[in-house]
Design an enzyme around this catalytic site. Structure first.
Site, PDB file in Angstrom:
ATOM      1  N   CYS A   1       0.787  -1.314  -0.288  1.00 38.32           N
ATOM      2  CA  CYS A   1       0.026  -0.017  -0.168  1.00 38.32           C
ATOM      3  C   CYS A   1       0.953   1.401   0.016  1.00 38.32           C
ATOM      4  O   CYS A   1       1.895   1.330   0.965  1.00 38.32           O
ATOM      5  CB  CYS A   1      -0.972  -0.090   1.168  1.00 38.32           C
ATOM      6  SG  CYS A   1      -1.890   1.532   1.357  1.00 38.32           S
TER       7      CYS A   1
ATOM      8  N   CYS B   1      -8.151  -5.509  -9.973  1.00 40.50           N
ATOM      9  CA  CYS B   1      -7.746  -4.639 -10.909  1.00 40.50           C
ATOM     10  C   CYS B   1      -7.236  -3.282  -9.875  1.00 40.50           C
ATOM     11  O   CYS B   1      -8.237  -2.366  -9.434  1.00 40.50           O
ATOM     12  CB  CYS B   1      -8.914  -4.073 -11.800  1.00 40.50           C
ATOM     13  SG  CYS B   1      -8.660  -3.167 -12.945  1.00 40.50           S
TER      14      CYS B   1
ATOM     15  N   CYS C   1      -7.230  -1.488   1.284  1.00 43.29           N
ATOM     16  CA  CYS C   1      -6.085  -1.825   2.290  1.00 43.29           C
ATOM     17  C   CYS C   1      -6.710  -2.195   3.639  1.00 43.29           C
ATOM     18  O   CYS C   1      -7.490  -1.106   4.007  1.00 43.29           O
ATOM     19  CB  CYS C   1      -4.985  -0.775   2.374  1.00 43.29           C
ATOM     20  SG  CYS C   1      -4.000  -1.112   3.683  1.00 43.29           S
TER      21      CYS C   1
END
Length: 140
Positions: A48, A120, A97
C-alpha cells in the site's frame, strides 16, 4: 498484517501527493495505461502506498489488457477488505487496504485460473518492493 493505521484527512493530505490522496482517500481512479505498474514484471511485493501494508506478490500479477495492474489474489486473506460500490451507476466490489482503509481498486470475477478473479488496482495506490528487500511498513 500489522495493527490498523488510521489518520485524519488533514494528516493524509500532508503525507500523500495530491494524486495519491485523490485515489487512496477519495476512491479515485487513475486513467488506464498511465500507471507505472501496468507492464512491470519485476519480482517482489506490491505494498500500500499509504501505509506499506503488503498487498500482492508479483507472481500473482497478470496482463489483463484493461490498462491497470491486475492480480489473481492478494498476498493473504487479511491484506485487503472488500466493499460494495454502487458509484457511477454500477455495482462493483471495491478493494481497500485492510490496515489503513485506503482505496486500491476493484475486484472482478473475470480473471484467470486458479481464482477466476481480477484484482484491478491503481498503480498510484501501490509501491513495489523488489524481492529480497524489507517491507517499509509505516508506523507513525
Amino acid at each position: 498484517m500489522a495493527g490498523k493505521f488510521l489518520l485524519s484527512d488533514e494528516e493524509w493530505r500532508k503525507r500523500l501527493s495530491p494524486e495519491e490522496h485523490r485515489v487512496l482517500r477519495r476512491a479515485g481512479t487513475e486513467p488506464p495505461w498511465e500507471g507505472c505498474f501496468v507492464g512491470t514484471k519485476e519480482p517482489g511485493t506490491y505494498v500500500c502506498a499509504a501505509c506499506g501494508n503488503p498487498l500482492f506478490k508479483s507472481g500473482e500479477k497478470f496482463e489483463s489488457g484493461t490498462g491497470w495492474p491486475s492480480f489473481t489474489q492478494p498476498i493473504s486473506q487479511d491484506a485487503v477488505t472488500e466493499h460494495e460500490d454502487r458509484s457511477h451507476g454500477m455495482i462493483r466490489t471495491e478493494v481497500r487496504c485492510a490496515r489503513c482503509e485506503s482505496h486500491l481498486g476493484h475486484v472482478f470475477p473475470d480473471g484467470p485460473p486458479p481464482t477466476g478473479l481480477r484484482y484491478c488496482m491503481n498503480s498510484v495506490a501501490m509501491k513495489h518492493v523488489p524481492q529480497g528487500q524489507p517491507i517499509p511498513l509505516v508506523t507513525e
